[in-house]
Design a protein around this motif. Structure first.
Motif, PDB file in Angstrom:
ATOM      1  N   ASP A  83     -20.475   5.804  -1.819  1.00 42.60           N
ATOM      2  CA  ASP A  83     -19.404   4.869  -2.200  1.00 42.60           C
ATOM      3  C   ASP A  83     -19.748   3.438  -1.834  1.00 42.60           C
ATOM      4  O   ASP A  83     -19.287   2.504  -2.457  1.00 42.60           O
ATOM      5  CB  ASP A  83     -18.095   5.251  -1.488  1.00 42.60           C
ATOM      6  N   PHE A 130      -7.538  12.079  -0.666  1.00 42.51           N
ATOM      7  CA  PHE A 130      -8.838  12.362  -0.068  1.00 42.51           C
ATOM      8  C   PHE A 130      -8.726  12.413   1.454  1.00 42.51           C
ATOM      9  O   PHE A 130      -9.228  13.325   2.099  1.00 42.51           O
ATOM     10  CB  PHE A 130      -9.839  11.287  -0.498  1.00 42.51           C
ATOM     11  N   THR A 131      -8.022  11.424   2.029  1.00 41.10           N
ATOM     12  CA  THR A 131      -7.866  11.388   3.483  1.00 41.10           C
ATOM     13  C   THR A 131      -7.117  12.624   3.966  1.00 41.10           C
ATOM     14  O   THR A 131      -7.502  13.243   4.963  1.00 41.10           O
ATOM     15  CB  THR A 131      -7.094  10.126   3.910  1.00 41.10           C
ATOM     16  N   SER A 171      -5.684   4.505  -7.356  1.00 42.85           N
ATOM     17  CA  SER A 171      -6.773   4.451  -6.393  1.00 42.85           C
ATOM     18  C   SER A 171      -6.278   4.769  -4.983  1.00 42.85           C
ATOM     19  O   SER A 171      -6.900   5.540  -4.253  1.00 42.85           O
ATOM     20  CB  SER A 171      -7.407   3.061  -6.453  1.00 42.85           C
ATOM     21  N   PHE A 172      -5.100   4.178  -4.652  1.00 44.39           N
ATOM     22  CA  PHE A 172      -4.552   4.441  -3.321  1.00 44.39           C
ATOM     23  C   PHE A 172      -4.168   5.906  -3.173  1.00 44.39           C
ATOM     24  O   PHE A 172      -4.391   6.496  -2.123  1.00 44.39           O
ATOM     25  CB  PHE A 172      -3.324   3.564  -3.062  1.00 44.39           C
ATOM     26  N   SER A 173      -3.572   6.464  -4.223  1.00 46.42           N
ATOM     27  CA  SER A 173      -3.128   7.857  -4.061  1.00 46.42           C
ATOM     28  C   SER A 173      -4.340   8.790  -4.009  1.00 46.42           C
ATOM     29  O   SER A 173      -4.317   9.775  -3.296  1.00 46.42           O
ATOM     30  CB  SER A 173      -2.126   8.260  -5.140  1.00 46.42           C
ATOM     31  N   ARG A 174      -5.416   8.416  -4.771  1.00 43.28           N
ATOM     32  CA  ARG A 174      -6.646   9.211  -4.648  1.00 43.28           C
ATOM     33  C   ARG A 174      -7.170   9.136  -3.223  1.00 43.28           C
ATOM     34  O   ARG A 174      -7.561  10.139  -2.627  1.00 43.28           O
ATOM     35  CB  ARG A 174      -7.711   8.680  -5.613  1.00 43.28           C
ATOM     36  N   GLN A 175      -7.119   7.909  -2.678  1.00 45.01           N
ATOM     37  CA  GLN A 175      -7.622   7.693  -1.326  1.00 45.01           C
ATOM     38  C   GLN A 175      -6.789   8.487  -0.325  1.00 45.01           C
ATOM     39  O   GLN A 175      -7.324   9.133   0.566  1.00 45.01           O
ATOM     40  CB  GLN A 175      -7.565   6.193  -1.016  1.00 45.01           C
ATOM     41  N   ARG A 176      -5.441   8.426  -0.522  1.00 48.76           N
ATOM     42  CA  ARG A 176      -4.551   9.164   0.377  1.00 48.76           C
ATOM     43  C   ARG A 176      -4.819  10.657   0.295  1.00 48.76           C
ATOM     44  O   ARG A 176      -4.910  11.347   1.298  1.00 48.76           O
ATOM     45  CB  ARG A 176      -3.090   8.887   0.008  1.00 48.76           C
ATOM     46  N   ALA A 200     -19.531   8.722   1.679  1.00 47.99           N
ATOM     47  CA  ALA A 200     -19.275   7.340   2.102  1.00 47.99           C
ATOM     48  C   ALA A 200     -20.467   6.465   1.752  1.00 47.99           C
ATOM     49  O   ALA A 200     -20.323   5.347   1.273  1.00 47.99           O
ATOM     50  CB  ALA A 200     -18.992   7.288   3.592  1.00 47.99           C
ATOM     51  N   GLU A 255       0.834  -1.200   0.000  1.00 48.20           N
ATOM     52  CA  GLU A 255       0.000   0.000   0.000  1.00 48.20           C
ATOM     53  C   GLU A 255       0.871   1.253   0.000  1.00 48.20           C
ATOM     54  O   GLU A 255       0.542   2.277  -0.559  1.00 48.20           O
ATOM     55  CB  GLU A 255      -0.885  -0.020   1.231  1.00 48.20           C
TER      56      GLU A 255
END
Lengths: 217, 499
Positions: B340, B280-281, B273-278, B337, B240
């Motif tokens: 999603d 976003f967080t 996807s992970f970097s988008r998630q990161r 959320a 990750e």
């Protein structure tokens, strides 16, 4: 000591400025990087508190432009808290990094340390001819007697002590004690100096006529 | 390491190794057998040819006598009188006839006969010659334990016939002139020993080949499996935290390159996807920290020394504003959320979209008139299958944006009609517009066209992202067109409800 706060969140900007003023600092408020640069062009600051994420010109751009011209200590105040963010901020030329939300006393302590170090001393307590000045708690003692100075008075004394053995002009003192919001006369400096002398009862501040004041050790 | 047999059968490498070894063993065994059979056959063919030749030789020798003489066991052999020619001369004296003993002495297998073991000490060829009534003429080199009675009792044919007897004996038997029985045979012990040695050699060589082959197959299997192992090692390095590594298609065999490509694309998608998630967080955390910082700083400052009641009031107002901002943000995050998550808790029902829009317009009317903006609507009845709560939130959001980013005295036009089985909702303002550089990103989470303005208007930076989420959850599409200082139009298309 004069501090510039660059922060786009108006409530936070106001709060930080107010808290610093109550500690005796002169504070100017800018809501983005380019406004901050304009302030920096007019006045000399002892330290700058800088937010990173701002509209118009963000903290990184501000650092890029500012560091080419000045070496004023800069403390970054940011909600971005990853190691990469902090490393990046420091590499851009900042001197310290504090993440939001922060504790006010920590902000004060870090600013104090930055200013002290930039003026060439790292001690928090200095004693000059029996007068003990604690920059951290902002208290002054003569022997065992504590002296009750106002924030402005302490600020002036602090500046003279930190720049000891140097003549500090009235204009310098004025600039470092009064911010752009205040509209005072420069002879107020003389009034403050005479008050400090009276309260301390120990004449450590010398007047250099036509030049300014000096504390020599 | 625990040795588990099922793991061997699941291992591609061991399977390859196993099948390769089995194939190799089969090939070696088969070719060894064929070769051995050929050697075996040629050995016996050689013996048989020799024995036949020997039998025929004996046959020819017997033919120099008249058959009756042979029949009687040469007993009537005599010397015939010399022939006298009419001119009185006598022919050259005939070669003296051989006596019976002489002949029988000569009756043997000549050294020149090409029978294996002919001139050796062991496995000497033997022979028996008898008259038709089994009267022995001559026998030679009979192996021990050989039963003449049994042998003579068997069938004889005019042509040489081959049989194999017990004790590894091979014989040729035939009827010669005058019914004479001819038997020529040979023990095959040496041949069998030779064949056994050859068999041993074959097995030995085959085993050596098999060992080398299994070794080679091990190397080959390893070589085949290596790219797969490498790929899995690379895939293992990805986590990750670091999805930047990729498989190099140039270093992978073409059969696996496709798989590598698929994996690489998967990694890229995961990475994105992970970097988008990161992102976003990080954004969400930043957005939450800012009001939190305000509340904390204001509280600390207020408590640092006694204050006037007016100062306290100001501090509480600032805190309240910050907490409202946080509430908005949390609501937005929660809405996202929900969008999603799976559709389980997303109740769809038959909805009159025009009712929802007019409800929203009447709710926002006061806000619009406060900002001196007129709301104009032209709504046709359209039914869709949807979630009323989320749709209302979306419509509210878009109309609110149209009011906030408008100019005083401006106008917001809301039209709803049905085009090509699609409900089409347009919300058009004649406000400040959005510049072209920002337009592709307006639906992204926390993207702010104008941060300062958005903060004054209390936006969380999630509004349009939520709108897009709602529309997509309804299998619809949302688009935006904008011209700076002319206005912005949001168009939403949703599938209409049909019985």
């Amino acid at each position: 000591m004069r501090i510039l706060v660059v922060e786009d969140e108006p409530d936070l900007l106001r709060t930080i400025a107010k808290a610093l003023r109550e500690k005796g600092y002169a504070v100017d408020e800018a809501t983005n990087g380019s406004e901050g640069l304009s302030y920096a062009a007019i006045s000399r600051y002892d330290a700058i508190v800088l937010d990173m994420m701002m509209p118009v010109m963000d903290g990184a751009q501000f650092l890029g432009s500012f560091r080419k011209l000045y070496s004023t200590p800069i403390l970054i105040l940011s909600a971005r808290d990853t190691v990469a963010n902090r490393v990046n901020g420091l590499n851009l030329g900042a001197d310290d990094y504090l993440t939001k939300p922060f504790a006010m006393p920590e902000l004060f302590a870090r600013l104090q340390a930055l200013i002290r170090r930039s003026l060439g001393t790292s001690e928090n307590i200095t004693t000059i001819r029996g007068v003990t000045i604690n920059f951290g708690s902002r208290l002054v003692n003569v022997g065992s007697r504590s002296v009750d100075l106002t924030a402005k008075e302490f600020s002036i004394l602090e500046m003279l002590v930190l720049k000891k053995n140097r003549v500090v002009t009235r204009t310098e003192i004025y600039e470092h004690v009064y911010d752009a919001n205040e509209d005072s006369m420069s002879n107020l400096v003389d009034v403050h100096i005479s008050n400090i002398r009276k309260k301390i009862e120990e004449d450590i501040i010398e007047t250099r006529r036509g030049l300014g004041y000096i504390i020599s050790v | 390491m625990v040795w588990d047999i099922s793991s061997v059968f699941k291992s591609l490498r061991w399977k390859l190794q196993f099948f390769y070894s089995a194939l190799l063993a089969t090939v070696i065994t088969f070719s060894g057998s064929v070769f051995y059979y050929q050697v075996w056959r040629s050995t016996f063919a050689e013996v048989d040819r020799g024995l036949e030749a020997a039998a025929l030789y004996l046959d020819v020798m017997l033919r120099s006598f008249p058959p009756p003489a042979i029949q009687q066991g040469f007993d009537m052999l005599s010397i015939s009188p010399p022939i006298v020619k009419p001119d009185g001369s006598s022919p050259p004296p005939p070669r003296p006839r051989r006596s019976k003993e002489q002949f029988l002495e000569e009756l043997r297998l000549p050294k020149e006969l090409n029978i294996p073991g002919m001139n050796g000490l062991r496995d000497q060829p033997y022979f028996i010659v008898t008259t038709s009534n089994d009267k022995l003429l001559k026998k030679d080199f009979l192996p021990p334990g050989y039963s003449e009675e049994d042998s003579l009792g068997r069938s004889f044919y005019p042509r040489p016939s081959l049989i194999t007897l017990k004790n590894n004996l091979r014989e040729v038997r035939m009827i010669g002139p005058g019914g004479a029985k001819i038997i020529v045979g040979k023990p095959l012990n040496q041949e069998f020993i030779r064949l056994r040695n050859i068999a041993f050699q074959f097995v030995g060589i085959g085993f050596v080949f098999l060992v080398f082959g299994v070794g080679a197959s091990f190397a080959i299997a390893s070589r085949m499996v290596r790219p797969i192992t490498q790929m899995s090692a690379t895939a293992e390095l990805l986590s990750e935290k670091d999805l930047s590594k990729r498989l190099d298609p140039n270093q992978i065999d073409s059969e696996l390159a496709g798989l590598a490509d698929v994996l690489n694309r998967l990694f890229s998608r995961l990475d994105a996807s992970f970097s988008r998630q990161r992102q976003f967080t990080a954004d969400a955390s930043h957005e939450l920290r800012t009001p939190l910082t305000v509340i904390r700083s204001v509280s600390e400052l207020s408590l640092s020394q006694p204050r006037s009641s007016q100062e306290y009031q100001e501090a509480i107002e600032v805190s309240l504003k910050a907490s409202e901002r946080m509430t908005n943000l949390v609501d937005g995050l929660l809405a996202l959320a929900r969008l999603d998550s799976s559709s389980a808790d997303f109740h769809l029902q038959q909805i009159n979209l025009n009712d929802l829009v007019s409800e929203s317009i009447s709710l926002l009317g006061p806000m619009a008139s406060e900002k001196q903006i007129s709301l104009v609507s032209e709504l046709h009845a359209v039914q869709i299958l949807g979630n009323a709560e989320s749709l209302l939130r979306m419509i509210d959001n878009l109309i609110t944006n149209a009011i906030i980013y408008n100019k005083p005295g401006g106008e917001v036009v809301i039209t709803l009609d049905c085009e090509n089985n699609k409900a089409s909702l347009k919300i058009k303002d004649n406000g400040v517009g959005i510049t072209e550089e920002h337009l592709p990103f307006v639906f992204e989470r926390f993207y702010r066209v104008d941060k300062a303005r958005s903060r004054i208007s209390g936006g969380s930076g999630l509004g349009l992202a939520i709108c897009k989420g709602v529309v997509e959850k309804h299998n619809g599409a949302i688009t935006v067109q904008s011209v700076v200082d002319v206005g912005t139009t949001f168009q939403i298309q949703l599938p209409v409800w049909k019985d």
